[in-house]
Design an enzyme around this catalytic site. Structure first.
Site, PDB file in Angstrom:
ATOM      1  N   HIS A   1       0.839  -1.200   0.000  1.00 36.75           N
ATOM      2  CA  HIS A   1       0.000   0.000   0.000  1.00 36.75           C
ATOM      3  C   HIS A   1       0.871   1.245   0.000  1.00 36.75           C
ATOM      4  O   HIS A   1       1.841   1.337   0.757  1.00 36.75           O
ATOM      5  CB  HIS A   1      -0.907   0.016   1.236  1.00 36.75           C
ATOM      6  CG  HIS A   1      -1.680   1.299   1.398  1.00 36.75           C
ATOM      7  ND1 HIS A   1      -1.558   2.098   2.512  1.00 36.75           N
ATOM      8  CD2 HIS A   1      -2.556   1.924   0.571  1.00 36.75           C
ATOM      9  CE1 HIS A   1      -2.336   3.149   2.381  1.00 36.75           C
ATOM     10  NE2 HIS A   1      -2.953   3.064   1.211  1.00 36.75           N
ATOM     11  N   SER A   2       0.557   2.190  -0.864  1.00 28.87           N
ATOM     12  CA  SER A   2       1.266   3.473  -0.917  1.00 28.87           C
ATOM     13  C   SER A   2       2.768   3.249  -1.129  1.00 28.87           C
ATOM     14  O   SER A   2       3.166   2.559  -2.064  1.00 28.87           O
ATOM     15  CB  SER A   2       0.975   4.263   0.354  1.00 28.87           C
ATOM     16  OG  SER A   2       1.508   5.571   0.286  1.00 28.87           O
ATOM     17  N   MET A   3       3.602   3.788  -0.262  1.00 31.08           N
ATOM     18  CA  MET A   3       5.048   3.655  -0.428  1.00 31.08           C
ATOM     19  C   MET A   3       5.533   2.221  -0.219  1.00 31.08           C
ATOM     20  O   MET A   3       6.645   1.870  -0.605  1.00 31.08           O
ATOM     21  CB  MET A   3       5.763   4.587   0.541  1.00 31.08           C
ATOM     22  CG  MET A   3       5.535   6.061   0.274  1.00 31.08           C
ATOM     23  SD  MET A   3       6.108   6.599  -1.337  1.00 31.08           S
ATOM     24  CE  MET A   3       7.868   6.538  -1.097  1.00 31.08           C
TER      25      MET A   3
END
Length: 1025
Positions: free
Chosen positions: A172-174
């Site tokens: 998720h995300s980074m």
């Protein structure tokens, strides 16, 4: 403190700020409602901590590895005898490892439904909720830790019958970027991962490039995936973006760079995912039930029945992902579906010869086949389109080869050609592609209690395809483009011509007119963009008036000739009117969405121009203008933007590029933006004006806050008077500077910058308070003083000498007034510097927060992106905060210093939009230049033997004007300390032979003595006594 800003400037920059806020409002608030359902755990979630080797724990004390479980499943896995398929979840920026519970819980329920024939073990990493999207210093550390976790996870299955050789990763995300970075490690084996699913991961570039470590990490990862494609040839990657609800990571950043041509990579926006059809914000993309279900279904379809692990076949992996995330045919996934199917000849067969057909099914006792002969339709029509409102997974449409019989015993299953929509499943076939088919067969099963509708029609493509040119970007919604669809049909394709740029934004109004009909189907509107999977779907009742927002996440590639299409799926008896208008507010929203992160660059650029304007005014007139006035006068976009555009143009020539490389200059950010189809000169102009508006109103807000804090300071302390010119560097100041440099090197550079900033702010507040007191003394109202004197002592006011003295009290001493003017000029310069320093502190704040959160692990931030800048700022500001404009304005060197802000302002705009940290570094260079100027001025004065302080001359008190000013100042001095000089009159011994002095009142303008020399001794004796 100077003239108030012009009304015209205030109105103009007020309008600019209003436009910027309108764009921000569109990004942050004007998006579709959240249509995601929440995922729930049926049992209490548990996180079993996996014990890591001591070496790993010692190297990464802040990180941990957990195994997710619930209820009995969690109890069974406490001994870590795992037999499932390993999946590793990586949280993103400030994300919690507990976010894995949505995936883990639904996967567990799915495994229970199939009696644990297959199941997944979900692992999750605790990254201590680090702000890796804003501070890049820990990204490499996280990547190395994930590598160690993968090795530990695979060892847990070492003795199992079906031991996995790889791990699937959901990031998720980074966390998705960290997963991609694994391939850049020297000792990492690419076969360790064969499936990577990223959720709202900014793959292209960081959202806020606040430090060099962050941008360098992105460069290394993306270059590796491009230059060493062989390392990722067996890795299947799916990137899911959240759509317009996700204002933290715009969906265009989630596009895998230069991977669209690869067969093993896929990018999709959640609004286009079948059975999800909803935009998600940055957090809900993790727990959105519809999206999580699609992910878990894909996981189970990826299992190889032989190895009981995720399949090693890249082709099958892509087929599964396309089935669940791109085009779902409303059927279960089949890797090799049987195309030839046996049809039941015993059922009822009905031949349909008309070109339009509708059949409503309710409590059907026997199954039926409807057969459409194609021989006659081929001559008149080019396509056939069918809709089925029964959303089951059974086959329902076939192509028949037998042309002689009234029944078809075998048919080719065409159900895989269908596409699932929110209320119907549809299929459109081009007759020319199936020349061997003699009949089209629709199957209606026997059902009880369910009601559904089947519709089919044959049509010419030209009759259902219309072209609608979009309105111009600068029409501001005043003009519109309209088309009326009068023909009755099931499908319309409205081609939106010239809709291909990210800055275009429109509102599409669809008005449907249908005949009254009970139980009418809803209309489905789909905005289809062929060059990327970012479709958006709307469902509307009919008749109705529907509004659709049309804007892009990714611009159309140059070599792509496809056209954006609005698909309308309806009923036979409906007509539509489609109107499109430019949405000015959404155009501004697109500018903010794609470039809002670079606004600090333009604010700093404007402040540098304003500072240069102040210095130029100081040199030419001897007076320094206010920050907002200097900003309105000097911050002009034609000083900056044309230079950047000319340099970008010249970089297109090899000879200029060679010179550029010889000078070791970094690549122009405008060139990088142009490669991403995001650079338009007009957008740079708009951003510059937005930056000017922000700097303008920020300056006014800071001035108001400064006045408030100085008032608070005056209420708590006594004024100390105006500061005198002193040495720029004293042993005490040198010690403080050295101490802060030591703090920068041993703890965190941003922390030292913050301390310096707060101390500088304190000095400015204190200086502002003293200036206000001195100006109040000088700017006293003689009329008010006279009225007070009349009411208090009529006999004294009748004396002509005293009236003359009070009248002359309004005139200030030229020397004192000049001293105050010099201090005011210095204060204005300090206010501009601290305005600029405020943005530097804001840009360095993420590394400060990261350091503070990790203090328990290490007192020193390493690596520290702000350390070098902090050492420079601490050293320069320690001197600049004690400098004044007294000598600077008369120096020839100051003319050179006044020219520096312009090239630095250009450099900030040229190199800062995609590297925000460079704007702070370039601002520090300006302070270094000022430090050099102040140092050279000091050395020059010392070389000439001139004193550092001007010689003070006492004014004779024989002059009534000087005497009057002295007592007014004295009265203000005592009043500021709570003393009332009126109480002293009774202690004076007056001589009746001499005229009585003018009485002393609380109003300083009426405080003067007629004869100072005679009463001086009385004052001295009183204070001694």
């Amino acid at each position: 403190m100077g003239r108030s800003p012009g009304v015209a400037a205030a109105l103009f920059y007020g309008a600019v700020a209003a436009l910027a806020l309108l764009g921000v409002r569109d990004v942050l608030f004007l998006y579709e409602e959240n249509r995601c359902s929440m995922t729930y755990m049926y049992e209490y979630p548990e996180y079993l901590k996996i014990k890591l080797p001591k070496k790993i724990s010692r190297l990464f004390p802040a990180y941990e590895l957990y195994l997710y479980g619930e209820g009995n499943y969690a109890e069974e896995n406490k001994n870590l005898l795992l037999t499932g398929i390993p999946v590793l979840f990586l949280p993103g920026n400030a994300g919690s490892y507990k976010q894995v519970r949505s995936l883990g819980s639904i996967a567990l329920r799915k495994a229970e439904d199939i009696d644990f024939k297959y199941h997944f073990n979900f692992f999750t990493v605790n990254f201590n909720e680090e702000l890796v999207a804003l501070y890049g210093g820990s990204l490499q550390r996280q990547t190395r830790f994930v590598h160690e976790c993968i090795k530990v996870i695979l060892k847990l299955y070492k003795d199992q019958e079906f031991a996995p050789s790889s791990v699937a990763i959901v990031g998720h995300s980074m966390g998705g970027l960290v997963a991609r970075a694994l391939l850049t490690l020297k000792n990492f084996k690419p076969e360790f991962i064969n499936l990577l699913i990223t959720q709202a991961t900014p793959h292209v570039a960081p959202v806020m490039p606040l430090d060099k470590y962050l941008t360098d990490f992105y460069t290394a990862v993306n270059k590796h995936w491009i230059l060493k494609a062989q390392d990722v040839r067996n890795l299947t990657t799916l990137s899911v973006a959240g759509g317009f609800r996700d204002y933290q990571v715009r969906s265009g950043l989630a596009f895998l760079p230069r991977l669209s041509q690869r067969s093993s990579a896929l990018f999709v926006v959640s609004s286009a995912v079948p059975r999800t059809w909803a935009s998600t914000d940055h957090l809900s993309i993790v727990w959105c039930k519809e999206l999580v279900l699609a992910t878990i279904r894909a996981f189970f379809d990826l299992i190889d029945e032989t190895t009981k692990q995720i399949t090693e076949d890249p082709k099958k992996r892509m087929l599964v992902l396309n089935h669940h995330f791109v085009r779902h045919p409303a059927k279960f996934f089949e890797e090799d579906p049987e195309t030839l199917t046996e049809l039941k000849g015993t059922l009822i067969w009905i031949k349909i010869k008309s070109s339009k057909w509708t059949y409503t099914v309710y409590n059907e006792s026997d199954g039926k086949y409807f057969m459409f002969p194609l021989s006659n339709h081929r001559k008149t029509y080019s396509h056939v389109h069918c809709q089925n409102s029964m959303l089951d997974t059974s086959s329902w449409i076939y192509g028949c080869l037998n042309s002689s019989s009234s029944v078809c015993l075998e048919g080719f299953d065409l159900s895989q050609k269908a596409e699932l929509l929110p209320t119907v499943k549809v299929v459109t076939l081009k007759l020319q592609e199936y020349p061997s088919f003699s009949n089209l067969v629709i199957y209606v099963p026997a059902i009880n209690g369910n009601k559904f509708t089947l519709d089919c029609e044959f049509f010419k493509e030209d009759s259902r395809t219309v072209q609608l040119p979009v309105t111009h970007l600068f029409s501001f919604g005043l003009s519109s483009s309209k088309i009326v669809l009068n023909s009755s049909g099931l499908i319309y394709n409205v081609q939106l011509q010239h809709f291909c740029q990210i800055y275009q934004a429109f509102k599409i109004y669809i008005e449907s007119h249908c005949h009254p009909h009970k139980g009418r189907k809803t209309s489905v509107y789909r905005l289809h963009l062929p060059w990327s999977h970012e479709d958006s779907i709307s469902v509307s009742k009919v008749p109705s008036f529907t509004e659709i927002s049309a804007k892009l996440h990714i611009a159309q590639p140059e070599n792509d000739s496809t056209v954006a299409v609005l698909n309308i799926y309806s009923s036979f008896d409906c007509q539509y009117e489609v109107t499109i208008k430019t949405s000015f507010s959404q155009v501004l929203g697109q500018v903010i969405r794609f470039h809002g992160g670079s606004l600090p660059v333009y604010v700093v650029s404007n402040m540098l121009l304003a500072y240069g304007g102040q210095l130029s005014t100081l040199i030419s007139t001897g007076q320094c203008s206010d920050f907002v006035l200097a900003l309105a006068r000097t911050a002009k976009p034609y000083k900056v933007d044309p230079i950047v555009n000319v340099v970008k143009f010249l970089l297109g020539f090899n000879w200029f590029k060679d010179i550029w490389n010889v000078l070791f200059l970094p690549e122009l950010d405008a060139v990088l933006l142009n490669k991403q189809d995001m650079w338009v000169p007009l957008v740079s102009l708009i951003l510059f004006l937005f930056g000017t508006g922000i700097a303008y109103w920020g300056g006014l807000l800071f001035s108001s806050s400064l006045r408030l804090f100085s008032s608070l300071w005056l209420s708590l302390t006594r004024p100390s008077g105006l500061p005198k010119d002193s040495k720029l560097m004293t042993p005490r100041r040198a010690f403080m500077a050295i101490l802060l440099v030591f703090v920068s090197c041993t703890t965190c550079g941003a922390f030292a910058v913050l301390i310096t900033y707060l101390y500088y702010m304190f000095k400015v507040i204190k200086l502002h308070s003293n200036v206000r007191i001195e100006q109040n003394v000088l700017n006293m109202d003689p009329k008010h003083a006279k009225e007070t004197s009349d009411n208090s002592n009529k006999e004294t006011v009748k004396n002509c000498d005293s009236t003359e003295t009070i009248t002359k009290a309004a005139a200030a001493s030229p020397t004192t007034s000049r001293a105050i003017d010099n201090v005011v000029n210095s204060l204005k310069m300090h206010i501009t510097i601290i305005n600029l320093l405020t943005w530097i502190v804001l840009l360095s704040l993420p590394s400060l927060i990261y350091w503070f959160k990790n203090l328990r692990y290490n007192i020193r931030l390493d690596p520290d992106p702000c350390r070098t800048m902090a050492i420079i700022l601490v050293s320069t500001l320690g001197i600049l905060m004690n400098s004044s404009t007294t000598k600077v304005k008369s120096s020839k060197l100051s003319k050179i210093a006044a020219q520096l802000p312009l090239p630095l302002s250009v450099a900030v705009v040229a190199f800062g939009p995609m590297h925000l940290y460079r704007s702070a570094h370039l601002s520090s260079m300006w302070k270094v230049a000022l430090l050099v100027l102040c140092t050279m001025l000091t050395l020059r004065e010392l070389a000439k033997g001139a004193p550092l302080r001007p010689e003070e001359k006492w004014k004779p008190l024989d002059n009534p004007r000087n005497r009057d000013l002295f007592f007014r100042t004295l009265q203000a001095y005592f009043s500021g300390r709570g003393l009332d000089l009126r109480k002293f009159l009774d202690t004076f011994s007056m001589n009746n032979d001499r005229p009585r002095p003018v009485a002393i009142y609380s109003d300083p303008t009426a405080s003067a003595f007629a004869d100072y020399e005679e009463k001086k001794k009385i004052f001295q004796n009183y204070f001694k006594g």
